[in-house]
Design a protein around this motif. Structure first.
Motif, PDB file in Angstrom:
ATOM      1  N   GLN A  75      39.118  69.249  38.942  1.00 10.51           N
ATOM      2  CA  GLN A  75      37.913  68.669  38.355  1.00 10.51           C
ATOM      3  C   GLN A  75      36.988  69.762  37.821  1.00 10.51           C
ATOM      4  O   GLN A  75      36.413  69.636  36.738  1.00 10.51           O
ATOM      5  CB  GLN A  75      37.175  67.809  39.386  1.00 10.51           C
ATOM      6  CG  GLN A  75      37.894  66.522  39.702  1.00 10.51           C
ATOM      7  CD  GLN A  75      37.260  65.769  40.870  1.00 10.51           C
ATOM      8  OE1 GLN A  75      36.440  66.308  41.603  1.00 10.51           O
ATOM      9  NE2 GLN A  75      37.655  64.515  41.036  1.00 10.51           N
ATOM     10  N   ARG A  76      36.866  70.832  38.576  1.00 12.74           N
ATOM     11  CA  ARG A  76      36.027  71.955  38.148  1.00 12.74           C
ATOM     12  C   ARG A  76      36.593  72.588  36.873  1.00 12.74           C
ATOM     13  O   ARG A  76      35.861  72.853  35.920  1.00 12.74           O
ATOM     14  CB  ARG A  76      35.962  72.986  39.274  1.00 12.74           C
ATOM     15  CG  ARG A  76      34.991  74.110  39.035  1.00 12.74           C
ATOM     16  CD  ARG A  76      34.873  75.038  40.247  1.00 12.74           C
ATOM     17  NE  ARG A  76      34.336  74.314  41.397  1.00 12.74           N
ATOM     18  CZ  ARG A  76      34.995  74.162  42.558  1.00 12.74           C
ATOM     19  NH1 ARG A  76      36.178  74.695  42.743  1.00 12.74           N
ATOM     20  NH2 ARG A  76      34.441  73.510  43.555  1.00 12.74           N
ATOM     21  N   PHE A  77      37.902  72.822  36.861  1.00 16.70           N
ATOM     22  CA  PHE A  77      38.525  73.400  35.674  1.00 16.70           C
ATOM     23  C   PHE A  77      38.438  72.452  34.479  1.00 16.70           C
ATOM     24  O   PHE A  77      38.308  72.897  33.333  1.00 16.70           O
ATOM     25  CB  PHE A  77      39.988  73.776  35.952  1.00 16.70           C
ATOM     26  CG  PHE A  77      40.140  74.985  36.837  1.00 16.70           C
ATOM     27  CD1 PHE A  77      39.400  76.139  36.630  1.00 16.70           C
ATOM     28  CD2 PHE A  77      41.040  74.980  37.888  1.00 16.70           C
ATOM     29  CE1 PHE A  77      39.545  77.260  37.438  1.00 16.70           C
ATOM     30  CE2 PHE A  77      41.200  76.091  38.705  1.00 16.70           C
ATOM     31  CZ  PHE A  77      40.453  77.231  38.484  1.00 16.70           C
ATOM     32  N   ASP A  78      38.507  71.153  34.733  1.00 15.71           N
ATOM     33  CA  ASP A  78      38.384  70.178  33.657  1.00 15.71           C
ATOM     34  C   ASP A  78      36.997  70.253  33.019  1.00 15.71           C
ATOM     35  O   ASP A  78      36.869  70.202  31.796  1.00 15.71           O
ATOM     36  CB  ASP A  78      38.663  68.766  34.182  1.00 15.71           C
ATOM     37  CG  ASP A  78      38.673  67.734  33.072  1.00 15.71           C
ATOM     38  OD1 ASP A  78      39.413  67.947  32.084  1.00 15.71           O
ATOM     39  OD2 ASP A  78      37.938  66.728  33.188  1.00 15.71           O
ATOM     40  N   ARG A  79      35.958  70.393  33.844  1.00 10.06           N
ATOM     41  CA  ARG A  79      34.597  70.538  33.307  1.00 10.06           C
ATOM     42  C   ARG A  79      34.485  71.800  32.459  1.00 10.06           C
ATOM     43  O   ARG A  79      33.864  71.798  31.393  1.00 10.06           O
ATOM     44  CB  ARG A  79      33.566  70.574  34.443  1.00 10.06           C
ATOM     45  CG  ARG A  79      33.327  69.238  35.087  1.00 10.06           C
ATOM     46  CD  ARG A  79      32.092  69.186  35.983  1.00 10.06           C
ATOM     47  NE  ARG A  79      31.678  70.400  36.653  1.00 10.06           N
ATOM     48  CZ  ARG A  79      32.044  70.763  37.895  1.00 10.06           C
ATOM     49  NH1 ARG A  79      32.843  69.987  38.609  1.00 10.06           N
ATOM     50  NH2 ARG A  79      31.585  71.880  38.416  1.00 10.06           N
ATOM     51  N   LEU A  80      35.097  72.878  32.939  1.00  6.84           N
ATOM     52  CA  LEU A  80      35.067  74.130  32.190  1.00  6.84           C
ATOM     53  C   LEU A  80      35.820  73.986  30.859  1.00  6.84           C
ATOM     54  O   LEU A  80      35.348  74.452  29.815  1.00  6.84           O
ATOM     55  CB  LEU A  80      35.663  75.262  33.036  1.00  6.84           C
ATOM     56  CG  LEU A  80      35.541  76.674  32.507  1.00  6.84           C
ATOM     57  CD1 LEU A  80      34.096  77.046  32.206  1.00  6.84           C
ATOM     58  CD2 LEU A  80      36.136  77.658  33.510  1.00  6.84           C
ATOM     59  N   GLN A  96      42.460  68.818  44.003  1.00  8.52           N
ATOM     60  CA  GLN A  96      41.765  67.855  43.139  1.00  8.52           C
ATOM     61  C   GLN A  96      40.364  68.366  42.770  1.00  8.52           C
ATOM     62  O   GLN A  96      39.942  68.260  41.619  1.00  8.52           O
ATOM     63  CB  GLN A  96      41.669  66.488  43.832  1.00  8.52           C
ATOM     64  CG  GLN A  96      41.042  65.420  42.978  1.00  8.52           C
ATOM     65  CD  GLN A  96      41.816  65.147  41.699  1.00  8.52           C
ATOM     66  OE1 GLN A  96      43.043  65.250  41.651  1.00  8.52           O
ATOM     67  NE2 GLN A  96      41.104  64.821  40.645  1.00  8.52           N
ATOM     68  N   THR A  97      39.659  68.926  43.725  1.00  4.82           N
ATOM     69  CA  THR A  97      38.330  69.489  43.469  1.00  4.82           C
ATOM     70  C   THR A  97      38.415  70.613  42.445  1.00  4.82           C
ATOM     71  O   THR A  97      37.612  70.676  41.504  1.00  4.82           O
ATOM     72  CB  THR A  97      37.706  70.016  44.775  1.00  4.82           C
ATOM     73  OG1 THR A  97      37.575  68.932  45.685  1.00  4.82           O
ATOM     74  CG2 THR A  97      36.343  70.647  44.537  1.00  4.82           C
ATOM     75  N   ASP A  98      39.397  71.490  42.614  1.00  2.00           N
ATOM     76  CA  ASP A  98      39.582  72.598  41.671  1.00  2.00           C
ATOM     77  C   ASP A  98      39.919  72.085  40.274  1.00  2.00           C
ATOM     78  O   ASP A  98      39.385  72.584  39.277  1.00  2.00           O
ATOM     79  CB  ASP A  98      40.674  73.547  42.162  1.00  2.00           C
ATOM     80  CG  ASP A  98      40.275  74.302  43.418  1.00  2.00           C
ATOM     81  OD1 ASP A  98      39.070  74.349  43.737  1.00  2.00           O
ATOM     82  OD2 ASP A  98      41.185  74.833  44.095  1.00  2.00           O
ATOM     83  N   ASP A 127      41.489  69.763  48.050  1.00  2.00           N
ATOM     84  CA  ASP A 127      41.043  71.026  47.448  1.00  2.00           C
ATOM     85  C   ASP A 127      41.578  71.169  46.030  1.00  2.00           C
ATOM     86  O   ASP A 127      40.852  71.575  45.118  1.00  2.00           O
ATOM     87  CB  ASP A 127      41.506  72.222  48.284  1.00  2.00           C
ATOM     88  CG  ASP A 127      40.760  72.348  49.598  1.00  2.00           C
ATOM     89  OD1 ASP A 127      39.682  71.731  49.737  1.00  2.00           O
ATOM     90  OD2 ASP A 127      41.270  73.054  50.489  1.00  2.00           O
TER      91      ASP A 127
END
Length: 125
Positions: A21-26, A17-19, A15
């Motif tokens: 990755q999402r924050f990295d895209r943002l 790691q998923t978060d 979880d």
């Protein structure tokens, strides 16, 4: 993970790691938008300087009599363009500051929630 009730929850590390990755895209999106704003601002500042110099030379030529008084409308158009540039540059500076604040807030969220081990991380409201 399986519980005695048959409910399976995801691994907290997965979880996290998923978060991340999402924050990295943002974060990349904020950086991209900030770069677009800066590129527009730089181009506009260059046109502003050029227009201001042209207007100054034209006014000087009109004062010296080497340019006709009919060029006054050109000076007026350049003045209007300069004022519009100043307004747009100010707006772009405001937008750049906003992107910086958003990026800083995102960094704080990620740092606050992800520096701690998964078991200690809590959701804040």
């Amino acid at each position: 993970m399986a519980s005695i009730f048959g409910f399976r929850s995801r691994d907290p590390a997965r979880d996290r790691q998923t978060d991340l990755q999402r924050f990295d895209r943002l974060a990349k999106l904020f950086d991209q938008i900030a770069a677009e704003i800066e590129a527009e601002k730089t181009g506009l500042e260059n046109r502003y300087k050029s227009t201001a110099a042209n207007a100054a030379f034209l006014v000087e030529a009109m004062e010296n009599g080497s340019a006709s008084a009919s060029k006054g409308s050109d000076v007026s158009a350049m003045t209007s363009s300069i004022l519009n540039c100043e307004r747009r540059i100010a707006e772009l500076a405001r937008q750049k500051g906003l992107m910086k604040e958003l990026r800083h807030s995102l960094d704080a969220i990620v740092g606050d929630g992800f520096d701690r081990p998964a078991a200690q991380a809590t959701v804040r409201r």
